[in-house]
Design an enzyme around this catalytic site. Structure first.
Site, PDB file in Angstrom:
ATOM      1  N   LYS A   1       0.860  -1.189   0.000  1.00 22.81           N
ATOM      2  CA  LYS A   1       0.000   0.000   0.000  1.00 22.81           C
ATOM      3  C   LYS A   1       0.890   1.231   0.000  1.00 22.81           C
ATOM      4  O   LYS A   1       2.041   1.167   0.440  1.00 22.81           O
ATOM      5  CB  LYS A   1      -0.903   0.021   1.249  1.00 22.81           C
ATOM      6  CG  LYS A   1      -2.163   0.826   1.057  1.00 22.81           C
ATOM      7  CD  LYS A   1      -3.211   0.023   0.309  1.00 22.81           C
ATOM      8  CE  LYS A   1      -4.482   0.813   0.098  1.00 22.81           C
ATOM      9  NZ  LYS A   1      -5.569  -0.027  -0.417  1.00 22.81           N
TER      10      LYS A   1
HETATM   11  P1  NAD Z   1     -13.827   7.436  -2.328  1.00 21.77           P
HETATM   12  O1  NAD Z   1     -12.894   8.513  -1.920  1.00 21.77           O
HETATM   13  O2  NAD Z   1     -14.253   7.334  -3.753  1.00 21.77           O
HETATM   14  O3  NAD Z   1     -15.185   7.509  -1.455  1.00 21.77           O
HETATM   15  C1  NAD Z   1     -15.223   7.565  -0.073  1.00 21.77           C
HETATM   16  C2  NAD Z   1     -16.520   8.281   0.292  1.00 21.77           C
HETATM   17  O4  NAD Z   1     -16.741   8.154   1.687  1.00 21.77           O
HETATM   18  C3  NAD Z   1     -16.496   9.777  -0.038  1.00 21.77           C
HETATM   19  O5  NAD Z   1     -17.694  10.123  -0.696  1.00 21.77           O
HETATM   20  C4  NAD Z   1     -16.365  10.438   1.343  1.00 21.77           C
HETATM   21  O6  NAD Z   1     -17.005  11.704   1.404  1.00 21.77           O
HETATM   22  C5  NAD Z   1     -17.085   9.439   2.217  1.00 21.77           C
HETATM   23  N1  NAD Z   1     -16.664   9.467   3.619  1.00 21.77           N
HETATM   24  C6  NAD Z   1     -15.428   9.624   4.129  1.00 21.77           C
HETATM   25  N2  NAD Z   1     -15.460   9.579   5.480  1.00 21.77           N
HETATM   26  C7  NAD Z   1     -16.745   9.370   5.820  1.00 21.77           C
HETATM   27  C8  NAD Z   1     -17.416   9.223   7.054  1.00 21.77           C
HETATM   28  N3  NAD Z   1     -16.757   9.262   8.205  1.00 21.77           N
HETATM   29  N4  NAD Z   1     -18.766   9.010   7.029  1.00 21.77           N
HETATM   30  C9  NAD Z   1     -19.438   8.937   5.872  1.00 21.77           C
HETATM   31  N5  NAD Z   1     -18.852   9.085   4.666  1.00 21.77           N
HETATM   32  C10 NAD Z   1     -17.535   9.298   4.639  1.00 21.77           C
HETATM   33  O7  NAD Z   1     -13.133   6.079  -1.825  1.00 21.77           O
HETATM   34  P2  NAD Z   1     -13.477   4.601  -2.294  1.00 21.77           P
HETATM   35  O8  NAD Z   1     -12.519   4.224  -3.377  1.00 21.77           O
HETATM   36  O9  NAD Z   1     -14.935   4.441  -2.484  1.00 21.77           O
HETATM   37  O10 NAD Z   1     -13.006   3.788  -1.000  1.00 21.77           O
HETATM   38  C11 NAD Z   1     -13.829   3.660   0.146  1.00 21.77           C
HETATM   39  C12 NAD Z   1     -13.271   2.544   1.014  1.00 21.77           C
HETATM   40  O11 NAD Z   1     -13.220   1.345   0.247  1.00 21.77           O
HETATM   41  C13 NAD Z   1     -11.852   2.739   1.535  1.00 21.77           C
HETATM   42  O12 NAD Z   1     -11.750   2.117   2.796  1.00 21.77           O
HETATM   43  C14 NAD Z   1     -11.001   1.997   0.523  1.00 21.77           C
HETATM   44  O13 NAD Z   1      -9.758   1.593   1.044  1.00 21.77           O
HETATM   45  C15 NAD Z   1     -11.903   0.813   0.265  1.00 21.77           C
HETATM   46  N6  NAD Z   1     -11.662   0.116  -1.001  1.00 21.77           N
HETATM   47  C16 NAD Z   1     -11.732   0.764  -2.199  1.00 21.77           C
HETATM   48  C17 NAD Z   1     -11.542   0.047  -3.364  1.00 21.77           C
HETATM   49  C18 NAD Z   1     -11.684   0.694  -4.718  1.00 21.77           C
HETATM   50  O14 NAD Z   1     -11.612  -0.047  -5.728  1.00 21.77           O
HETATM   51  N7  NAD Z   1     -11.907   1.980  -4.816  1.00 21.77           N
HETATM   52  C19 NAD Z   1     -11.226  -1.315  -3.319  1.00 21.77           C
HETATM   53  C20 NAD Z   1     -11.168  -1.947  -2.071  1.00 21.77           C
HETATM   54  C21 NAD Z   1     -11.396  -1.217  -0.920  1.00 21.77           C
END
Ligand code: NAD
Length: 425
Positions: free
Chosen positions: A115
């Protein structure tokens, strides 16, 4: 090595690296993992910290801190996203790297875990500043990464554009185009069809498998989702299209609730126009913390770490928690949810759709042959359904919960490979 049951203090509860350790130690003990392998897998193999300069738009020089951590590469090149956020820490990056090792092993991909992260606030930076920071960060980690070494991807605060800049910077140093150095790229520079929504698609697959396993009907099944970014919004859209009722969406600045179901297509359009979900006219406003503990069958935390803790776990009403985010539930909250017999699909299985599609992207880039979207989606669904079955059967046969089963399965696979390869010198 630790032999006592996991006791995590309140201070430690929200440290993701401690949370990872608590589950790892518990699973390793259950597996009777030998002491040497225990020590090896408890520690990331390589960690790089860099403080590097970037020229800002006003001519000022700013110094940023970036990390890249490779937890383990026994099963193949390291794989893991890059996060841009103000609260990135080395411990968080370490935890996310270890989770990638376990995630790739649970779904049986030929990858290790890594990461990266940069401490910054991407929302307050211009496109030019982000590009210069990304290119310099890439130059700092360039000896660490590569298609056979370590393959980054997007995470919170980064996107397809970030990956295109990394690919270009790496290629300029190499002297030829190397698309397979990162995944999650735009389609025209070696991206894969289906990658953008793959994590959400995976979440929808494991929700479906959970309902089938628990014998719950999808008709009228109420879903609350925290986070409306990549993972949350794609999960919401796909699940609404499949007939689920998305009754709540919780965002950072507030939430929405509609017991009759929220039209996710309308909400996506609204968010695109207003850059926020707040004020959406077809649902009532509700504080996000309240939504997490509201009535529903499935709760999907898809935002960030540590949102289900000792402070709110007892109030959770969902029957099923599907972890779209990495590390949303603390180890202490796990125990509380277990007592309430909440069925948890752990992050290292539930959000693996993204890395599965990333694996397909890496394969396609190396072959120079690109698949139709239907093939990507179908192969992803097959892997996730099989992996879900592996985890729940493992949980049944070893009398542990799904999270510990997923860790045990993963640790066992990685340990087996290390034993087969042997230790060099
Ligand atoms: P992103 O930045 O696209 O979206 C995250 C969203 O969550 C944003 O809209 C943000 O405003 C909101 N947010 C942040 N803190 C918050 C809170 N305390 N309460 C409510 N909403 C909140 O990110 P993403 O890519 O969707 O990733 C989200 C999670 O999924 C992370 O933990 C990431 O590590 C995990 N993840 C993502 C992927 C991927 O392919 N994008 C894959 C595996 C895991």
């Amino acid at each position: 090595m630790p032999t006592a049951p996991p006791t995590v203090s309140l201070d430690q509860e929200i440290n993701p690296w401690e949370a990872q350790h608590a589950r790892f130690d518990f699973a390793a003990r259950k597996l009777n993992l030998d002491e040497g392998l225990w020590k090896l897998l408890r520690t990331p193999a390589r960690e790089l910290t860099s403080h590097f300069p970037v020229t800002m738009d006003d001519g000022r020089m700013e110094v940023f801190t970036g990390y890249r951590v490779q937890h383990n590469i026994a099963r193949g090149p390291a794989k893991g996203g890059i996060r841009y956020a103000p609260d990135v820490t080395l411990d968080e990056v370490r935890a996310l790297a270890a989770w990638m090792t376990w995630k790739c092993a649970v779904v049986n991909l030929p990858f290790g875990g890594s990461k990266g992260g940069v401490v910054c606030d991407p929302k307050s930076m211009s496109r030019g500043e982000l590009e210069r920071m990304t290119r310099r960060y890439t130059a700092e980690i360039i000896d660490f990464i590569g298609p056979e070494k370590d393959v980054p991807a997007p995470d919170v605060g980064t996107n397809e554009q970030t990956m295109a800049w990394i690919m270009d910077t790496y290629s300029m140093h190499t002297g030829h185009t190397v698309t397979s150095v990162v995944t999650g790229k735009p389609l025209d520079v070696g991206g894969s069809r289906g990658r953008l929504e793959a994590t959400g698609r995976g979440v929808s697959v494991v929700c479906e498998q959970s309902l089938r396993y628990l014998n719950i009907s999808r008709d009228g099944c109420r879903v609350i989702i925290q986070g409306f970014g990549n993972v949350g919004s794609n999960s919401a859209r796909l699940m609404m299209e499949q007939g689920y009722k998305i009754v709540g969406i919780a965002e950072k600045d507030g939430g929405l609730y509609n017991p009759a179901g929220i039209d996710i297509h309308q909400l996506l359009e609204y968010k695109f126009r207003n850059e926020s979900i707040l004020g959406f006219p077809h649902a009532e406003a509700m504080p996000s913390e309240e939504l997490l503990v509201s009535d529903c069958e499935i709760l999907i935390p898809a935002a960030t770490e540590n949102v289900i803790t000792s402070r709110n776990a007892a109030k959770i009403k969902a029957r099923i928690v599907v972890e779209g985010a990495n590390g949303p539930t603390t180890a202490v909250a796990d125990e509380i949810l277990a007592e309430k017999r909440v069925f948890i699909v752990p992050d290292i299985l539930a959000n693996a759709g993204g890395v599965i599609a990333s694996y397909f992207e890496w394969v396609q880039d190396r072959q120079g042959y690109f698949w139709k979207e239907a093939i990507v989606n179908e192969q992803l669904e097959v892997i996730l359904r099989d992996s879900f079955e592996d985890v729940v059967r493992y949980a049944e046969s070893h009398n542990v919960n799904n999270r510990i089963a997923a860790y045990m399965l993963a640790i066992d696979r990685v340990a087996f490979t290390i034993r087969q390869r042997g230790i060099y010198a």
